[in-house]
Design an enzyme around this catalytic site. Structure first.
Site, PDB file in Angstrom:
ATOM      1  N   ASP A   8       0.619   1.660   5.712  1.00  0.00           N
ATOM      2  CA  ASP A   8       1.878   1.534   4.992  1.00  0.00           C
ATOM      3  C   ASP A   8       2.084   2.876   4.267  1.00  0.00           C
ATOM      4  O   ASP A   8       1.182   3.715   4.237  1.00  0.00           O
ATOM      5  CB  ASP A   8       1.772   0.364   4.007  1.00  0.00           C
ATOM      6  N   ASP A  10       4.644   3.460   0.999  1.00  0.00           N
ATOM      7  CA  ASP A  10       4.837   3.285  -0.451  1.00  0.00           C
ATOM      8  C   ASP A  10       3.688   2.485  -1.062  1.00  0.00           C
ATOM      9  O   ASP A  10       3.316   1.428  -0.555  1.00  0.00           O
ATOM     10  CB  ASP A  10       6.155   2.549  -0.730  1.00  0.00           C
ATOM     11  N   ASP A  19      11.584   4.806  -2.779  1.00  0.00           N
ATOM     12  CA  ASP A  19      12.977   4.390  -2.964  1.00  0.00           C
ATOM     13  C   ASP A  19      13.344   4.236  -4.437  1.00  0.00           C
ATOM     14  O   ASP A  19      14.452   4.581  -4.845  1.00  0.00           O
ATOM     15  CB  ASP A  19      13.240   3.068  -2.225  1.00  0.00           C
ATOM     16  N   ASP A  99       8.697   0.696   5.308  1.00  0.00           N
ATOM     17  CA  ASP A  99      10.039   0.275   4.930  1.00  0.00           C
ATOM     18  C   ASP A  99      10.799   1.375   4.197  1.00  0.00           C
ATOM     19  O   ASP A  99      11.901   1.141   3.717  1.00  0.00           O
ATOM     20  CB  ASP A  99       9.924  -0.944   4.005  1.00  0.00           C
ATOM     21  N   ASP A 179      -0.391  -2.643   1.132  1.00  0.00           N
ATOM     22  CA  ASP A 179      -0.408  -3.211  -0.224  1.00  0.00           C
ATOM     23  C   ASP A 179       0.571  -4.351  -0.429  1.00  0.00           C
ATOM     24  O   ASP A 179       0.359  -5.195  -1.292  1.00  0.00           O
ATOM     25  CB  ASP A 179      -0.087  -2.112  -1.255  1.00  0.00           C
TER      26      ASP A 179
END
EC number: 3.1.3.74
Length: 241
Positions: A8, A10, A19, A99, A179
């Site tokens: 992942d 972030d 973001d 994402d 996470d």
């Protein structure tokens, strides 16, 4: 035969959310209430599209956004982990499923010279338009009701592994390092020899812990980490044979 490492971005590679971090570029470092209130659950990418338009309308330029994003701190031990992977790249393939968006991830990897670590990055495509505004699109459409509308990480992982198989690449193990809540779905794809590595104290770890307590079937092993150094220790254990 290699091990596939899935990251992942972030709060895993970087120690914050890119973001929400970008909001520091807004006037007074905050968004207007009506914009904040426009978020609907499962539609984060559309919300970020409106945030980027607002920043552009307020005169925030690409170089300002880049300066903010490249100041994001790496999670403790992550730089050491990437240097370890680089030295042992013959044993690992690495991908990011995130994402966030392609512009932010490119900036971070480029600034730290870590592009060579990753074989593929799967994320929401983004680009600056002719007005100088950052625009972002959904990565794909999918039918998974567990995941946000823009991205099902499990679908991406399955498609990548299948494509690699077609090209003669078969992984001995998959290690998933993440996470968040949207990392739960891809972890359910993991099999017997695979490893889920949730960050300690974050949603993924809490969810897997709850699943374990509820005696839900989990074929894979779970190894919790707080620092990239913890991940190095486990990878050393996996490749020692």
């Amino acid at each position: 035969m290699k091990i596939l490492l899935v990251f992942d971005f972030d709060n895993t590679i970087i120690d914050d959310n890119s973001d929400t971090w970008i909001v520091q570029c807004a006037p007074n470092k905050k968004l207007p209430i009506e914009l904040r209130d426009s978020y609907r659950k499962g539609f984060w990418t559309e919300f970020m599209g409106r945030v980027f338009k607002y920043l552009g309308d307020k005169g925030v330029r690409e170089h300002e956004m880049k300066r903010a994003v490249t100041s994001l701190p790496f999670t403790p031990g992550m730089v050491e982990l990437f240097n370890f992977i680089r030295k042992n790249k013959d044993k690992f393939d690495c991908i990011i499923i995130s994402d966030s968006n392609s512009v932010f991830i490119d900036w971070v990897l480029e600034a730290a010279s870590f592009h060579d670590i990753f074989d593929k990055v799967f994320t929401n495509p983004a680009a600056f338009n002719s007005n100088g505004h950052l625009t972002v699109e959904n990565y794909h459409t999918h039918s998974c009701n567990r995941c946000p509308k823009n991205l099902c990480k499990k679908v991406v992982l399955i498609e990548f592994v299948d494509k690699q198989l077609q090209q003669g690449v078969n992984y001995t193990q998959i290690v998933y390092i993440g996470d968040g809540g949207n990392d739960v779905c891809p972890v359910t794809f993991l099999k017997n020899d695979d490893v889920a590595m949730p960050r300690k104290g974050y949603t993924l770890q809490k969810t897997l812990s709850r699943m374990s307590q509820n005696l839900e079937p989990m074929e894979y092993s779970v190894v919790v980490w707080s620092s990239g150094v913890d991940i190095i220790s486990h990878l050393q254990f996996l490749i020692k044979d």
